[in-house]
Design a protein around this motif. Sequence first.
Motif, PDB file in Angstrom:
ATOM      1  N   ASP B 275       0.624  -1.236  -0.027  1.00  0.00           N
ATOM      2  CA  ASP B 275       0.131  -0.100  -0.069  1.00  0.00           C
ATOM      3  C   ASP B 275       0.750   1.266  -0.180  1.00  0.00           C
ATOM      4  OD1 ASP B 275      -2.412  -1.265  -0.063  1.00  0.00           O
ATOM      5  OD2 ASP B 275      -2.738  -1.155   2.119  1.00  0.00           O
ATOM      6  N   ASP B 276       2.081   1.115   0.424  1.00  0.00           N
ATOM      7  CA  ASP B 276       2.905   2.397   0.470  1.00  0.00           C
ATOM      8  C   ASP B 276       3.516   2.884  -0.754  1.00  0.00           C
ATOM      9  OD1 ASP B 276       2.509   2.585   3.193  1.00  0.00           O
ATOM     10  OD2 ASP B 276       4.005   0.822   3.546  1.00  0.00           O
ATOM     11  N   PHE B 277       3.476   1.913  -1.847  1.00  0.00           N
ATOM     12  CA  PHE B 277       3.876   2.115  -2.987  1.00  0.00           C
ATOM     13  C   PHE B 277       3.142   2.513  -4.086  1.00  0.00           C
ATOM     14  CE2 PHE B 277       7.234  -0.441  -1.052  1.00  0.00           C
ATOM     15  CZ  PHE B 277       8.121   0.577  -1.185  1.00  0.00           C
ATOM     16  N   HIS B 278       3.530   3.293  -5.083  1.00  0.00           N
ATOM     17  CA  HIS B 278       2.513   3.752  -6.030  1.00  0.00           C
ATOM     18  C   HIS B 278       2.886   2.808  -7.490  1.00  0.00           C
ATOM     19  CE1 HIS B 278       1.461   5.772 -10.057  1.00  0.00           C
ATOM     20  NE2 HIS B 278       0.257   6.175  -9.015  1.00  0.00           N
ATOM     21  N   ASP B 279       4.196   2.417  -7.422  1.00  0.00           N
ATOM     22  CA  ASP B 279       4.661   1.658  -8.471  1.00  0.00           C
ATOM     23  C   ASP B 279       5.947   1.086  -7.919  1.00  0.00           C
ATOM     24  OD1 ASP B 279       6.565   3.604  -8.988  1.00  0.00           O
ATOM     25  OD2 ASP B 279       5.350   4.429 -10.595  1.00  0.00           O
ATOM     26  N   GLY B 280       7.048   0.697  -8.610  1.00  0.00           N
ATOM     27  CA  GLY B 280       8.074  -0.169  -8.130  1.00  0.00           C
ATOM     28  C   GLY B 280       9.128   0.877  -7.355  1.00  0.00           C
ATOM     29  N   ASP B 281       9.146   2.101  -7.995  1.00  0.00           N
ATOM     30  CA  ASP B 281      10.145   2.876  -6.953  1.00  0.00           C
ATOM     31  C   ASP B 281       9.446   4.332  -6.572  1.00  0.00           C
ATOM     32  OD1 ASP B 281       9.617   3.816  -9.840  1.00  0.00           O
ATOM     33  OD2 ASP B 281      11.908   4.725  -9.703  1.00  0.00           O
ATOM     34  N   HIS B 282       8.106   4.511  -6.483  1.00  0.00           N
ATOM     35  CA  HIS B 282       7.630   5.655  -6.150  1.00  0.00           C
ATOM     36  C   HIS B 282       6.706   5.207  -5.005  1.00  0.00           C
ATOM     37  CE1 HIS B 282       8.632   7.089 -10.301  1.00  0.00           C
ATOM     38  NE2 HIS B 282       9.055   8.059  -9.412  1.00  0.00           N
ATOM     39  N   LEU B 283       6.722   6.028  -3.807  1.00  0.00           N
ATOM     40  CA  LEU B 283       5.765   5.801  -2.955  1.00  0.00           C
ATOM     41  C   LEU B 283       4.636   6.499  -3.093  1.00  0.00           C
ATOM     42  CD1 LEU B 283       8.423   7.111  -0.195  1.00  0.00           C
ATOM     43  CD2 LEU B 283       7.233   4.703  -0.216  1.00  0.00           C
ATOM     44  N   SER B 284       3.580   6.044  -2.699  1.00  0.00           N
ATOM     45  CA  SER B 284       2.013   6.447  -2.615  1.00  0.00           C
ATOM     46  C   SER B 284       2.053   7.652  -1.571  1.00  0.00           C
ATOM     47  CB  SER B 284       1.021   5.489  -2.543  1.00  0.00           C
ATOM     48  OG  SER B 284       1.049   4.933  -1.111  1.00  0.00           O
ATOM     49  N   ASP B 285       0.733   8.340  -1.482  1.00  0.00           N
ATOM     50  CA  ASP B 285       0.635   9.432  -0.785  1.00  0.00           C
ATOM     51  C   ASP B 285       0.934   8.713   0.678  1.00  0.00           C
ATOM     52  OD1 ASP B 285      -1.827   7.968  -1.126  1.00  0.00           O
ATOM     53  OD2 ASP B 285      -3.011   9.807  -1.043  1.00  0.00           O
ATOM     54  N   ILE B 286       0.134   7.493   0.987  1.00  0.00           N
ATOM     55  CA  ILE B 286       0.266   6.791   2.226  1.00  0.00           C
ATOM     56  C   ILE B 286       1.784   6.428   2.763  1.00  0.00           C
ATOM     57  CG2 ILE B 286      -0.364   4.744   3.610  1.00  0.00           C
ATOM     58  CD1 ILE B 286      -2.853   4.543   1.678  1.00  0.00           C
ATOM     59  N   GLY B 287       2.542   6.042   1.633  1.00  0.00           N
ATOM     60  CA  GLY B 287       3.901   5.749   1.909  1.00  0.00           C
ATOM     61  C   GLY B 287       4.695   6.970   2.019  1.00  0.00           C
ATOM     62  N   ALA B 288       4.208   7.987   1.588  1.00  0.00           N
ATOM     63  CA  ALA B 288       5.062   9.268   1.745  1.00  0.00           C
ATOM     64  C   ALA B 288       4.954   9.813   2.934  1.00  0.00           C
ATOM     65  CB  ALA B 288       4.559  10.302   0.680  1.00  0.00           C
ATOM     66  N   GLN B 289       3.803   9.688   3.565  1.00  0.00           N
ATOM     67  CA  GLN B 289       3.496  10.063   5.098  1.00  0.00           C
ATOM     68  C   GLN B 289       4.313   9.182   5.955  1.00  0.00           C
ATOM     69  OE1 GLN B 289       0.355  12.088   6.166  1.00  0.00           O
ATOM     70  NE2 GLN B 289       1.374  11.763   8.170  1.00  0.00           N
ATOM     71  N   LYS B 290       4.280   7.843   5.601  1.00  0.00           N
ATOM     72  CA  LYS B 290       4.938   6.838   6.521  1.00  0.00           C
ATOM     73  C   LYS B 290       6.771   7.249   6.227  1.00  0.00           C
ATOM     74  CE  LYS B 290       4.853   1.904   6.958  1.00  0.00           C
ATOM     75  NZ  LYS B 290       4.154   0.760   6.457  1.00  0.00           N
ATOM     76  N   PHE B 291       7.122   7.450   5.238  1.00  0.00           N
ATOM     77  CA  PHE B 291       8.312   7.540   4.920  1.00  0.00           C
ATOM     78  C   PHE B 291       9.001   8.836   5.691  1.00  0.00           C
ATOM     79  CE2 PHE B 291      11.357   9.721   2.206  1.00  0.00           C
ATOM     80  CZ  PHE B 291      12.565   9.199   2.559  1.00  0.00           C
ATOM     81  N   THR B 292       8.200   9.992   5.505  1.00  0.00           N
ATOM     82  CA  THR B 292       8.541  11.080   5.991  1.00  0.00           C
ATOM     83  C   THR B 292       8.637  11.223   7.534  1.00  0.00           C
ATOM     84  OG1 THR B 292       7.355  12.304   4.083  1.00  0.00           O
ATOM     85  CG2 THR B 292       8.294  13.882   6.078  1.00  0.00           C
ATOM     86  N   THR B 293       7.811  10.352   8.238  1.00  0.00           N
ATOM     87  CA  THR B 293       7.543  10.428   9.683  1.00  0.00           C
ATOM     88  C   THR B 293       8.755   9.532  10.073  1.00  0.00           C
ATOM     89  OG1 THR B 293       5.333  10.209   9.357  1.00  0.00           O
ATOM     90  CG2 THR B 293       6.117   9.511  11.314  1.00  0.00           C
ATOM     91  N   ILE B 294       9.000   8.500   9.550  1.00  0.00           N
ATOM     92  CA  ILE B 294      10.226   7.719   9.773  1.00  0.00           C
ATOM     93  C   ILE B 294      11.565   8.589   9.798  1.00  0.00           C
ATOM     94  CG2 ILE B 294      11.889   5.737   9.117  1.00  0.00           C
ATOM     95  CD1 ILE B 294       9.029   4.295   8.532  1.00  0.00           C
ATOM     96  N   LEU B 295      11.809   9.237   8.765  1.00  0.00           N
ATOM     97  CA  LEU B 295      12.790  10.103   8.348  1.00  0.00           C
ATOM     98  C   LEU B 295      13.033  11.049   9.713  1.00  0.00           C
ATOM     99  CD1 LEU B 295      15.093  10.229   6.354  1.00  0.00           C
ATOM    100  CD2 LEU B 295      13.778  12.026   5.271  1.00  0.00           C
ATOM    101  N   LYS B 296      11.896  11.755   9.869  1.00  0.00           N
ATOM    102  CA  LYS B 296      11.850  12.647  11.069  1.00  0.00           C
ATOM    103  C   LYS B 296      12.230  12.207  12.305  1.00  0.00           C
ATOM    104  CE  LYS B 296       9.098  16.029  13.203  1.00  0.00           C
ATOM    105  NZ  LYS B 296       7.400  16.512  13.552  1.00  0.00           N
ATOM    106  N   GLU B 297      11.874  10.833  12.654  1.00  0.00           N
ATOM    107  CA  GLU B 297      12.362  10.324  13.727  1.00  0.00           C
ATOM    108  C   GLU B 297      13.978   9.989  13.643  1.00  0.00           C
ATOM    109  OE1 GLU B 297       9.893   6.756  13.990  1.00  0.00           O
ATOM    110  OE2 GLU B 297       8.187   7.827  14.552  1.00  0.00           O
ATOM    111  N   ASP B 298      14.372   9.364  12.551  1.00  0.00           N
ATOM    112  CA  ASP B 298      15.748   9.039  12.519  1.00  0.00           C
ATOM    113  C   ASP B 298      16.642  10.161  12.790  1.00  0.00           C
ATOM    114  OD1 ASP B 298      14.940   6.412  12.195  1.00  0.00           O
ATOM    115  OD2 ASP B 298      15.255   6.585  10.002  1.00  0.00           O
ATOM    116  N   PHE B 299      16.140  11.249  12.138  1.00  0.00           N
ATOM    117  CA  PHE B 299      16.885  12.843  12.185  1.00  0.00           C
ATOM    118  C   PHE B 299      16.870  13.050  13.568  1.00  0.00           C
ATOM    119  CE2 PHE B 299      16.994  15.358   8.218  1.00  0.00           C
ATOM    120  CZ  PHE B 299      17.132  14.628   7.251  1.00  0.00           C
TER     121      PHE B 299
END
Lengths: 479, 302
Positions: B275-299
């Motif tokens: 669900d987090d992917f729109h295609d093989g190498d792009h995130l969907s809007d759900i995936g983008a939210q998840k990714f940015t949140t994870i990145l923020k935590e890691d930062f």
Amino acid sequence: MQFNSIEYLIFLPTLFLLYWFVCKGRKAQNILIVAASYFFYASWNPRCLILIATTTLCSYISAQLLHRYESKKTLSRIITASNIILNLGILGVFKYFNFFADSFARLLNTFGFNVDWVTLDILLPVGISFYTFQALSYTIDVYKGKITATKDIVAFFAYISFFPQLVAGPIERATNLLPQFLQPRRFDYASAVDGMRQILWGLAKKMLVADNCAMAVDAIFRDYRMFDGSMLLFGAILFAFQIYGDFSGYSDIAIGSSRLFGINLMQNFRLPYFSRDIAEFWRRWHISLTTWFRDYIYIPLGGSRGTKAIVIRNTLIVFLVSGLWHGANLTFVCWGLYHVLLFIPLLLLNRNRRYTNTVAENRLLPTAKEVLQMLTTFLLVVFGWIIFRAESIGKAFDYIGRIFTDFHPSMPTLGRRAILLATLSVIAEWLQRHKQHPLQIEHKGVFRYRAVRWALYYILFIATILLAGSNTEFIYFQF
Amino acid sequence: MKRFVTYTLLFMLLAGSTLGVGEYIVRNMPNSYSYKHRWMLDNASQLEYLILGSSHTYYGFLPSAFFDNSFNLANVSQNPEYDLLLLKKYLPLCKRLHTVVIPVSYFTFFDKPFEQGSEWHFAINYKLYMGVDKHSNLSKYNFEISNRPVYSGKLLSFLKGKELPMCDTLGFGVGYTIDDKASTWKYDAQYIVKRHTAVNWDEFDGNLDNLRKVAQFCKENDLRLILVTTPTAESYYTLLDKAQLEKTYSAITGLCNDYSLNYYNYMTDIRFNDDDFHDGDHLSDIGAQKFTTILKEDFSKE
């Protein structure tokens, strides 16, 4: 510099103005034509200029020698043969060396000889097959006494390099084109206007029909395993329109551009998809090449004289050479073979010259029989195009196999705009099938009024710009 | 002759005027490039986190899920060369900027400059809507009409009353939703990999050099540069060419060592599902939210 580029839009009018307003007299105009043509050709690859100059110069010298030693038959034969070998040698090295070297190595490998043949990284010069054949026809015609060798070297250079037909034909004969460069030219308003209309029609065929078809065709042929048989058939039909729109569009622009300079080129296409059998198709498709093969290969081989076996052999040779002319690839050879298989039955039954007139002459619509004949011929041609377009023979047969084994009639998901535009162009060509191009409408109904004609040109021009597909190179440039 | 020239000129003038009006209309249609340019002119002084890069961050990095004062200045196919051009252009306006995020993908070091390929027309957007002066005013990059399919597509959108695809208020690329996802996206990944896998490595040195220039520029301007590889789907990353991937990682390691950069690699992160992917190498809007949140935590852990 493509015909449908901004560069050509600047190049053509600039040359036109220089040609008629600055260069007074035949010689000055010819010098300008040569300079402009070499500039035009250099826009692809300036290094290839040396090839075309060599071909031209050698053919010119050969013809002068033939003229000088006219009475010495053996010497004339040697001169002609040397010129043919030289021209075909250049063509062979630049176009076919890798193909034959690779095929020979594979053949040896089949018999257990492990050969790693050297292939050369040679750039294929644009239009080499076209201008080489044009140069060859001149030498052969001089040898046969059909034409006198010209002393005017500038006119001869103009004949070989004339930019509208330099890279993709029509392959002109010296008997038609060269005398035009030897005569003073006068501006003819009606001819120039018609030339402009033919350019517009050519652009529409290239940019509206061919380029729109190309987008769907590329997608279907690239991933053909993803589509069912009906889409594959649809893709092949679109390719038939693409290659026709592309090549005949190019020819229209070439012929139209030439007319602006007071030069008339031969017609290269005469509605080939309205043919009633394959023989008629070949009288209407790429006419300048098919007549070249007829005059310089088929007839010298004996033509249709002799036994059936000899006629079949001659036909087979012509179609194989025709396939190979298109490129160093087995797909083209098989495409030639496929057509010879369709042609030979007509030859054996003496039916190859049944249809020499225009279909539905003096009628608006064809009869049911004619429709059936045209559809059958078109479909046969379409299957040939699959072989022509495929990356390899294996893929071509796989593609065709899938059409027959996985056919589920359905509405196409791609290329709807392309097929709509192709249909409109077919209708226009059908309605104007007695004319050289569909925009010759000045004596027809409301089109007698200039304002109405202009409105049509305007709409067609704007539609061509707005609805054009992705800009693709003319297919026949690679040949 | 005069009649012919006059009529031809008249016709060309008529047709040219029509196309000129079309050019004017197309140029004035709101688009994500002009929006981002406007946003930077108006708000860059408050900006602290700037996200650059290609579609991987354009569709994958959601500034509203990141720290305050973040903006996504990524665009489809944007490469390090254009990242640097934009950075140089807008930096004088960015008084508070301290962090720049740039994606490094499987193809980053191997792609040709897009001017040399079928995506050449992207350069028009930078020239016309962001004022990037890489190409001259007389070049084809200064005219929408030089790319006829896009020009006519935009004009037809205008005539139909449709808007062009836009980003959200913070520059994030909207539109990669589940509804918009192709059913064959997993299967299609092989074609994406094929497109992203280099035939040769001729472009490697040039692209690495461009990224080095970005790193050097950031260093000279006291900006922290973060390199990120965004998540990709299993159907994509399992097909990648090992040699190209290793070459990419070794280049990233070299960059990080030379310029003391931080690198976050989420390419094969198993926290991301279909669900987090729109295609093989792009995130969907759900995936983008998840990714940015994870990145923020890691930062934040740094």
